[in-house]
Design a protein around this motif. Structure first.
Motif, PDB file in Angstrom:
ATOM      1  N   MET A   1     -49.717 -22.723 -42.297  1.00 38.15           N
ATOM      2  CA  MET A   1     -49.562 -23.116 -40.597  1.00 38.15           C
ATOM      3  C   MET A   1     -50.808 -23.957 -40.328  1.00 38.15           C
ATOM      4  O   MET A   1     -51.887 -23.652 -40.907  1.00 38.15           O
ATOM      5  CB  MET A   1     -49.552 -21.972 -39.677  1.00 38.15           C
ATOM      6  N   GLY A   2     -50.554 -25.029 -39.687  1.00 40.88           N
ATOM      7  CA  GLY A   2     -52.024 -25.896 -39.057  1.00 40.88           C
ATOM      8  C   GLY A   2     -51.782 -26.098 -37.764  1.00 40.88           C
ATOM      9  O   GLY A   2     -50.970 -25.944 -37.002  1.00 40.88           O
ATOM     10  N   LEU A   3     -53.235 -26.224 -37.463  1.00 40.24           N
ATOM     11  CA  LEU A   3     -53.352 -26.575 -35.872  1.00 40.24           C
ATOM     12  C   LEU A   3     -53.061 -25.320 -34.932  1.00 40.24           C
ATOM     13  O   LEU A   3     -52.579 -25.488 -33.894  1.00 40.24           O
ATOM     14  CB  LEU A   3     -52.941 -27.687 -35.476  1.00 40.24           C
ATOM     15  N   THR A   4     -53.112 -24.032 -35.487  1.00 39.76           N
ATOM     16  CA  THR A   4     -52.951 -22.870 -34.821  1.00 39.76           C
ATOM     17  C   THR A   4     -54.170 -22.379 -33.890  1.00 39.76           C
ATOM     18  O   THR A   4     -53.901 -21.522 -33.103  1.00 39.76           O
ATOM     19  CB  THR A   4     -52.422 -21.887 -35.554  1.00 39.76           C
ATOM     20  N   SER A   5     -55.379 -22.885 -34.110  1.00 45.13           N
ATOM     21  CA  SER A   5     -56.276 -22.444 -33.281  1.00 45.13           C
ATOM     22  C   SER A   5     -56.898 -23.902 -32.352  1.00 45.13           C
ATOM     23  O   SER A   5     -56.607 -24.958 -32.817  1.00 45.13           O
ATOM     24  CB  SER A   5     -57.425 -21.879 -34.173  1.00 45.13           C
TER      25      SER A   5
ATOM     26  N   ASP B   1     -53.980  -4.834 -33.718  1.00 47.07           N
ATOM     27  CA  ASP B   1     -55.152  -4.508 -34.558  1.00 47.07           C
ATOM     28  C   ASP B   1     -55.586  -5.939 -35.389  1.00 47.07           C
ATOM     29  O   ASP B   1     -56.762  -6.442 -35.423  1.00 47.07           O
ATOM     30  CB  ASP B   1     -54.979  -3.756 -35.849  1.00 47.07           C
ATOM     31  N   LEU B   2     -54.863  -6.803 -35.677  1.00 46.31           N
ATOM     32  CA  LEU B   2     -54.673  -8.092 -36.175  1.00 46.31           C
ATOM     33  C   LEU B   2     -55.377  -9.205 -35.328  1.00 46.31           C
ATOM     34  O   LEU B   2     -55.878 -10.290 -35.756  1.00 46.31           O
ATOM     35  CB  LEU B   2     -53.784  -8.497 -37.173  1.00 46.31           C
ATOM     36  N   ALA B   3     -55.355  -8.834 -34.120  1.00 46.05           N
ATOM     37  CA  ALA B   3     -56.071  -9.918 -33.156  1.00 46.05           C
ATOM     38  C   ALA B   3     -57.400  -9.572 -32.992  1.00 46.05           C
ATOM     39  O   ALA B   3     -58.083 -10.234 -32.255  1.00 46.05           O
ATOM     40  CB  ALA B   3     -55.366  -9.796 -31.751  1.00 46.05           C
ATOM     41  N   ARG B   4     -57.917  -8.527 -33.616  1.00 45.12           N
ATOM     42  CA  ARG B   4     -59.476  -8.106 -33.303  1.00 45.12           C
ATOM     43  C   ARG B   4     -60.448  -8.285 -34.441  1.00 45.12           C
ATOM     44  O   ARG B   4     -61.393  -7.723 -34.349  1.00 45.12           O
ATOM     45  CB  ARG B   4     -59.432  -6.803 -32.617  1.00 45.12           C
ATOM     46  N   LEU B   5     -60.198  -9.052 -35.275  1.00 49.49           N
ATOM     47  CA  LEU B   5     -60.996  -9.284 -36.736  1.00 49.49           C
ATOM     48  C   LEU B   5     -61.903 -10.429 -36.480  1.00 49.49           C
ATOM     49  O   LEU B   5     -61.469 -11.462 -36.231  1.00 49.49           O
ATOM     50  CB  LEU B   5     -59.982  -9.332 -38.019  1.00 49.49           C
ATOM     51  N   GLU B   6     -63.106  -9.958 -36.826  1.00 49.78           N
ATOM     52  CA  GLU B   6     -64.188 -10.863 -36.881  1.00 49.78           C
ATOM     53  C   GLU B   6     -63.941 -11.639 -38.299  1.00 49.78           C
ATOM     54  O   GLU B   6     -64.138 -11.304 -39.190  1.00 49.78           O
ATOM     55  CB  GLU B   6     -65.484 -10.305 -36.488  1.00 49.78           C
ATOM     56  N   LEU B   7     -64.057 -13.023 -38.187  1.00 48.16           N
ATOM     57  CA  LEU B   7     -64.234 -13.847 -39.484  1.00 48.16           C
ATOM     58  C   LEU B   7     -65.621 -14.467 -39.609  1.00 48.16           C
ATOM     59  O   LEU B   7     -66.006 -15.208 -38.592  1.00 48.16           O
ATOM     60  CB  LEU B   7     -63.272 -14.931 -39.673  1.00 48.16           C
ATOM     61  N   THR B   8     -66.059 -14.487 -40.832  1.00 46.51           N
ATOM     62  CA  THR B   8     -67.526 -14.858 -40.925  1.00 46.51           C
ATOM     63  C   THR B   8     -67.346 -15.938 -42.008  1.00 46.51           C
ATOM     64  O   THR B   8     -67.357 -15.495 -43.246  1.00 46.51           O
ATOM     65  CB  THR B   8     -68.613 -13.863 -40.927  1.00 46.51           C
TER      66      THR B   8
ATOM     67  N   SER C   1     -60.134 -13.431 -34.939  1.00 43.88           N
ATOM     68  CA  SER C   1     -58.846 -13.648 -35.338  1.00 43.88           C
ATOM     69  C   SER C   1     -57.833 -14.094 -34.231  1.00 43.88           C
ATOM     70  O   SER C   1     -56.795 -14.796 -34.434  1.00 43.88           O
ATOM     71  CB  SER C   1     -58.313 -12.372 -36.239  1.00 43.88           C
ATOM     72  N   SER C   2     -57.891 -13.543 -33.148  1.00 39.11           N
ATOM     73  CA  SER C   2     -57.189 -14.154 -31.912  1.00 39.11           C
ATOM     74  C   SER C   2     -57.122 -15.361 -31.696  1.00 39.11           C
ATOM     75  O   SER C   2     -56.373 -15.980 -31.039  1.00 39.11           O
ATOM     76  CB  SER C   2     -57.582 -13.365 -30.534  1.00 39.11           C
TER      77      SER C   2
ATOM     78  N   VAL D   1     -56.436 -17.571 -33.771  1.00 40.41           N
ATOM     79  CA  VAL D   1     -55.422 -18.053 -34.241  1.00 40.41           C
ATOM     80  C   VAL D   1     -54.143 -17.598 -33.646  1.00 40.41           C
ATOM     81  O   VAL D   1     -53.665 -16.637 -33.721  1.00 40.41           O
ATOM     82  CB  VAL D   1     -55.131 -17.487 -35.875  1.00 40.41           C
ATOM     83  N   SER D   2     -53.533 -18.705 -32.873  1.00 41.19           N
ATOM     84  CA  SER D   2     -52.232 -18.515 -32.068  1.00 41.19           C
ATOM     85  C   SER D   2     -52.268 -17.210 -31.220  1.00 41.19           C
ATOM     86  O   SER D   2     -51.410 -16.749 -30.825  1.00 41.19           O
ATOM     87  CB  SER D   2     -50.979 -18.270 -33.112  1.00 41.19           C
ATOM     88  N   GLY D   3     -53.560 -16.834 -30.799  1.00 43.43           N
ATOM     89  CA  GLY D   3     -53.754 -15.286 -30.187  1.00 43.43           C
ATOM     90  C   GLY D   3     -53.615 -14.314 -31.206  1.00 43.43           C
ATOM     91  O   GLY D   3     -54.134 -13.099 -30.621  1.00 43.43           O
ATOM     92  N   ASN D   4     -52.976 -14.366 -32.260  1.00 43.09           N
ATOM     93  CA  ASN D   4     -52.844 -13.418 -33.332  1.00 43.09           C
ATOM     94  C   ASN D   4     -52.243 -13.912 -34.425  1.00 43.09           C
ATOM     95  O   ASN D   4     -51.248 -14.681 -34.124  1.00 43.09           O
ATOM     96  CB  ASN D   4     -51.981 -12.088 -32.686  1.00 43.09           C
ATOM     97  N   PRO D   5     -52.990 -13.915 -35.709  1.00 39.85           N
ATOM     98  CA  PRO D   5     -52.344 -14.364 -36.738  1.00 39.85           C
ATOM     99  C   PRO D   5     -50.519 -14.014 -36.925  1.00 39.85           C
ATOM    100  O   PRO D   5     -49.985 -14.809 -37.411  1.00 39.85           O
ATOM    101  CB  PRO D   5     -53.192 -13.808 -37.826  1.00 39.85           C
TER     102      PRO D   5
END
Ligand code: OOG
Ligand code: MG
Length: 266
Positions: free
Chosen positions: A63-67, A182-189, A202-203, A205-209
């Motif tokens: 998927m592209g341009l979801t954020s 749960d999947l909307a609350r993950l920190e990516l670094t 992670s939210s 990304v589209s509010g939630n991946p």
């Protein structure tokens, strides 16, 4: 006016030649100003057909341009999808040579591996229940267009959404371990040579991946397609992409999902 089959084939050839020989081309809409999104997906399909002829096998979707960060960086406003092939997948142990790339960038993502086919309109719960695994992913982008710039969605869709390579975290986590929220609350670094360059939750990304997966199903459904079991899905970058330099180590850490990394060489 929809393009004729021969025109679709010709444009797909123009983009594919640039991909194979790693040179930049002018955006397609400079010549075909009213290129439609549906014709752009046909050009993408044709490009994948060329790859199949070269022995590549389809393994999933991106998927592209979801954020918002990505939409702002690229100045475009709607989610799109591209196709992943086996040749695009790198392993963590493999050094990635920048030779053969035009102007590569890297971005942090979350990926799912689908275990049950999904088709039509699905709920987030149905989408997550159809997943076997979830893991961190780094995507390398490489637009075939001049200076990594295009001004319309059809250009980037025709270019298979700037796809180049991707790497998945070696350790996969069972999707059963997670609820949708749960999947909307993950920190990516994401770090480059030990320095944090981008981070997001992670939210982004589209509010939630998981919603990105739902969106993919709906985009596929609008073209009469479904998401097959076994597919890898990159849900879209949570942050802007950054330019890749040779001799770098890129590390992505995703809370609760571990890490993945990649090294670049000239
Ligand atoms: C388009 C591809 C976008 C993502 O994760 O948002 C993408 C581009 O940025 O050139 O892969
Ligand atoms: Mg991406």
């Amino acid at each position: 006016m929809p393009l004729k089959v021969q025109e679709i084939q010709k444009l797909a050839r123009v983009v594919d030649d640039a991909l194979v020989q790693a040179y930049e081309i002018e955006r397609l809409t400079a010549t075909f100003a009213d290129l439609s999104l549906s014709d752009a997906y046909l050009i993408q399909d044709e490009g994948i057909r060329f790859r199949r002829i070269r022995g590549e096998r389809e393994v999933g979707y991106k998927m592209g341009l979801t954020s918002e960060a990505k939409r702002k960086q690229m100045n475009l406003d709607a989610p799109i999808y591209g196709i992943l092939t086996d040749k695009m997948q790198l392993s963590e142990r493999q050094n990635f040579s920048l030779t053969g790339s035009i102007h590569p960038k890297i971005e942090p993502e979350i990926a799912f591996i689908i275990e049950k086919e999904l088709s039509g309109k699905v709920t987030p719960e149905q989408a997550l229940a159809a997943c076997a695994w979830v893991c961190p992913a780094l995507e390398i982008l490489d637009s075939r267009f001049l200076n990594f710039k295009y001004f319309s969605l059809p250009d980037v869709v025709a270019d298979n959404c700037s796809s180049s390579k991707f790497v998945l975290g070696q350790r996969k986590f069972s999707a059963r371990e997670f609820q949708v929220d749960d999947l909307a609350r993950l920190e990516l670094t994401m770090q480059v040579n030990g320095k944090v360059v981008e981070s997001a939750v992670s939210s982004a990304v589209s509010g939630n991946p998981v919603y990105s997966l739902v969106e993919l199903c709906s985009l596929l459904d609008s073209r009469g397609l479904s998401l097959k079991a076994g597919s890898i899905v990159l849900t879209g970058a949570a942050t802007a992409a950054i330019a890749l330099e040779p001799g770098s180590q890129i590390d992505l850490e995703v809370e609760k999902l571990g890490n993945t990394w990649l090294k670049t060489i000239p």
